[in-house]
Each structure stands twice: as structure tokens, then as C-alpha cells.
Design an enzyme around this catalytic site. Structure first.
Site, short mmCIF file in Angstrom:
data_model
loop_
_atom_site.label_atom_id
_atom_site.label_comp_id
_atom_site.label_asym_id
_atom_site.label_seq_id
_atom_site.Cartn_x
_atom_site.Cartn_y
_atom_site.Cartn_z
CG HIS A 96 -42.74 29.36 -86.64
ND1 HIS A 96 -44.00 29.37 -86.07
CD2 HIS A 96 -42.19 28.17 -86.30
CE1 HIS A 96 -44.19 28.24 -85.40
NE2 HIS A 96 -43.10 27.49 -85.53
CG PHE A 107 -38.35 29.34 -78.45
CD1 PHE A 107 -37.91 28.44 -77.48
CD2 PHE A 107 -37.39 30.01 -79.20
CE1 PHE A 107 -36.55 28.23 -77.26
CE2 PHE A 107 -36.04 29.81 -78.99
CZ PHE A 107 -35.61 28.92 -78.01
C1 PIR Z 1 -39.40 26.92 -83.64
C2 PIR Z 1 -38.63 27.76 -82.84
C3 PIR Z 1 -38.40 27.40 -81.52
C4 PIR Z 1 -38.96 26.27 -81.00
C5 PIR Z 1 -39.75 25.45 -81.80
N1 PIR Z 1 -40.33 24.33 -81.30
C6 PIR Z 1 -39.97 25.79 -83.13
C7 PIR Z 1 -38.06 29.06 -83.30
C8 PIR Z 1 -38.26 29.42 -84.76
O1 PIR Z 1 -37.02 29.74 -85.37
C9 PIR Z 1 -39.19 30.64 -84.74
O2 PIR Z 1 -38.48 31.86 -84.86
C10 PIR Z 1 -39.84 30.64 -83.39
N2 PIR Z 1 -38.76 30.12 -82.54
C11 PIR Z 1 -41.11 29.84 -83.28
O3 PIR Z 1 -41.52 29.70 -81.98
#
Ligand code: PIR
Ligand code: CA
Length: 314
Positions: free
Chosen positions: A240, A166
Site C-alpha cells: 500500500h 485500517f
Molecule cells: C496493512 C496495514 C494494516 C493491516 C493490514 N492487514 C495490512 C497497514 C499498512 O501499513 C497500510 O498503511 C495500511 N495499514 C493498509 O490498510
């Protein structure tokens, strides 16, 4: 000596936990927070950052709003994962703090210039728009920054498309600028963060801390866990962003390989992919690294320890 960091983020459940870790860990000196549109709109993620900083008892750390959209692409949020507020789940306190009036990009530049060369580490847990603009506006910061540690990308596929993660996908041009700027980049991608799962025993350990911030984190994980189950079928959610902070605290907890990394900007199915070139050993001048995993025991130990140290600040 603690490591001095600026955290550029888009809170976001896991960004919030990254903020708690940075605020509570004694080996981190958090000197500024900047926000960027991503998980939710700039307005929402900035309000969330102020609310989380309030819960964490952060006082004198400037929090500044940065870019409200990617450099080139149409803005995209992760409302399915983080909810309408960007931080659904806990009741957000009215922030006791107000945002720094400077633009987040200026705060990045000011912070880099006001520290000795090699002193400041930039930790990014959202799209890389602010860092990219900072580099373009003030190329002198490249030599002042010790390294950029970012949550994003991965070398074995994505989470938003089959190829892309993302944070990189929503602003790949900015990611390209950051990856090629000439400073050291440590990419803490899905190879590592998909191992940092908030399993029930982890949630229990956090709950056992027994403070208001710990309860706040449990409520974050509860919502995040349910949305990850519904949207991506994960039985336990990967948390994450604090993994990037853990890398700064102790590199051994988040090992990384030196490998050339390229951000795909034109692919039909691979836009935003972070391609690792593993043909032979990395050239000696290669300054990009990709995290390969995480020591989950020690990682969660850091999160619990930070919450214990934060205590009940309000
Ligand atoms: C997490 C994120 C975006 C989408 C999903 N499905 C889950 C965000 C989190 O904050 C992290 O920084 C990163 N983007 C993981 O893809
Ligand atoms: Ca994030």
C-alpha cells in the site's frame, strides 16, 4: 525541482518500502520522518523507522516519535499482518541513528513553518493522529502545506472491516479532522493500493538489484506475502504505502478523481468508512481527491530504480 515531503508512518512492511522509495527517488526531498502508533506500538514502529533509515543510508533526516495512541479509540495493532516486531522477516540492524527528541507533532509543525508556503507535502501512511493534532495545535500550517497525500480509506469497501480500511478505522476522529481541515487531501486508498501487488516477477526484479537494501525488501515482501495469504487470502500482497509516495513523484502513475469524501464516525457497520459522494460533478471548491488506480509497471519501476540508486550505503 524535487518535491519536499515529510513522511508520517508506522513501519510496517509497506511503510518501510515507502521509506526506501522516498529515500532513493531523485524527485523527492525527504526532510523529516514522524511515527505514529498503528501497525505496532509507537516504540516498535519508531525503532523500525530508525532501523529502515539505517539500511537505506538516510543520515540527516530527523526521525521523531509522535502519538502513541488514537485521539479517542482504544489502540489497535495489526500484529497478524506485520508480526510482533511490526517488521517481522528480515533481521533488523541496530539503528545507527537516534530519534529526534522533539515530539512528532512538533516536528510536523516546525517543518511546515520552516518551509515556504506551498512547499511542503505531508505524506501519511499510518493513522492520522499526528496530522490531526498538528492541525489543532497550529492551524496556520493548513495554508503552508501544498497537500496531504495519505494512504488510507477507499471508495469500495475496506480491509479491516467490510466498510473500513485500517489506517482510517483505528483513528477515525483524526481522519475526520484531516479530511475537513481545508487543505488539499489526496486519499490513496484501497482502490489503488489493492492493485500494487508484489507478484513473483516484481520480487525477482527487486532481488536482481543485488544490494543489502534490496535483499531487505525481498525479506519484507516474503513475510508480508505469507501473512497476507494466511490472513486475507491474497495470493500476492498489496504493497500500500509506497503508492502514496509514487503519487507525489508522478501524479499520472496514481490518477485521482476530485470527489467529496466524508469519514463515517457513527456507523453501526460502517465506522471509519470513507464515503465518496459521486452525485454529479464535484463542487468547484472540493479539495478532496480519491485515487482510482495505479500504473503498476511504472510504480514498480520507481521502487526498483530507488533501490538501485540507494545502492549499498553501509
Ligand atoms: C496493512 C496495514 C494494516 C493491516 C493490514 N492487514 C495490512 C497497514 C499498512 O501499513 C497500510 O498503511 C495500511 N495499514 C493498509 O490498510
Ligand atoms: Ca502503514
Amino acid at each position: 525541482m524535487p518535491t519536499t515531503i515529510l513522511l508520517d508512518c508506522d513501519p510496517g512492511h509497506d511503510d518501510a518500502i515507502a521509506l526506501f522509495l522516498a529515500a532513493g527517488n531523485p524527485d523527492i526531498d525527504l526532510v523529516a520522518v514522524t511515527t505514529v502508533a498503528g501497525n505496532q506500538t509507537l516504540e516498535k514502529v519508531t525503532r523500525n523507522a530508525l532501523a529502515v533509515a539505517t539500511v537505506a543510508g538516510l543520515r540527516d533526516v530527523p526521525i521523531a516519535a509522535g502519538c502513541d495512541r488514537p485521539l479517542v479509540r482504544t489502540p489497535e495493532t495489526a500484529v497478524e499482518t506485520h508480526g510482533e516486531s511490526g517488521l517481522d522477516g528480515p533481521v533488523l540492524p541496530a539503528p545507527r541513528l537516534i530519534a529526534d527528541p522533539r515530539h512528532g507533532v512538533d516536528v510536523i509543525i516546525d517543518t511546515a513553518r520552516s518551509h515556504a508556503p506551498g512547499e511542503i507535502t505531508l505524506v501519511a501512511t499510518g493513522a492520522l493522529t499526528n496530522l490531526a493534532l498538528a492541525v489543532r495545535l497550529a492551524p496556520d500550517i493548513v495554508d503552508r502545506v501544498h497537500e496531504v497525500v495519505l494512504m488510507g480509506g477507499g471508495t469500495a469497501g475496506g480491509n479491516w472491516t467490510a466498510a473500513a480500511e485500517f489506517n482510517i478505522l483505528i483513528d477515525p476522529e483524526s481522519a475526520h479532522i484531516v479530511f475537513t481541515a481545508g487543505w488539499t487531501v489526496v486519499m490513496v486508498g484501497l482502490d489503488a493500493t489493492h492493485q500494487a501487488l508484489a507478484t513473483p516477477d516484481v520480487v525477482e526484479r527487486i532481488a536482481a538489484v543485488g544490494t543489502a537494501p534490496a535483499r531487505f525488501v525481498v525479506e519484507l515482501l516474503d513475510f508480508f506475502g505469507r501473512s497476507y495469504l494466511e490472513t486475507q487470502g491474497f495470493p500476492h500482497p498489496p504493497v500500500h504505502d509506497p503508492v502514496a509516495v509514487a503519487r507525489v513523484i508522478d501524479a499520472a502513475i496514481v490518477p485521482a478523481e476530485r470527489v467529496p469524501l466524508t469519514v463515517e464516525l457513527t456507523g453501526t457497520h460502517t465506522l471509519g468508512m470513507t464515503l465518496a459522494d459521486r452525485r454529479g460533478p464535484a463542487p468547484a471548491d472540493c479539495r478532496t481527491f480519491a485515487a482510482t488506480g495505479v500504473d503498476t509497471d511504472r510504480f514498480w519501476g520507481l521502487v526498483v530504480d530507488a533501490l538501485e540508486r540507494i545502492g549499498d550505503p553501509v
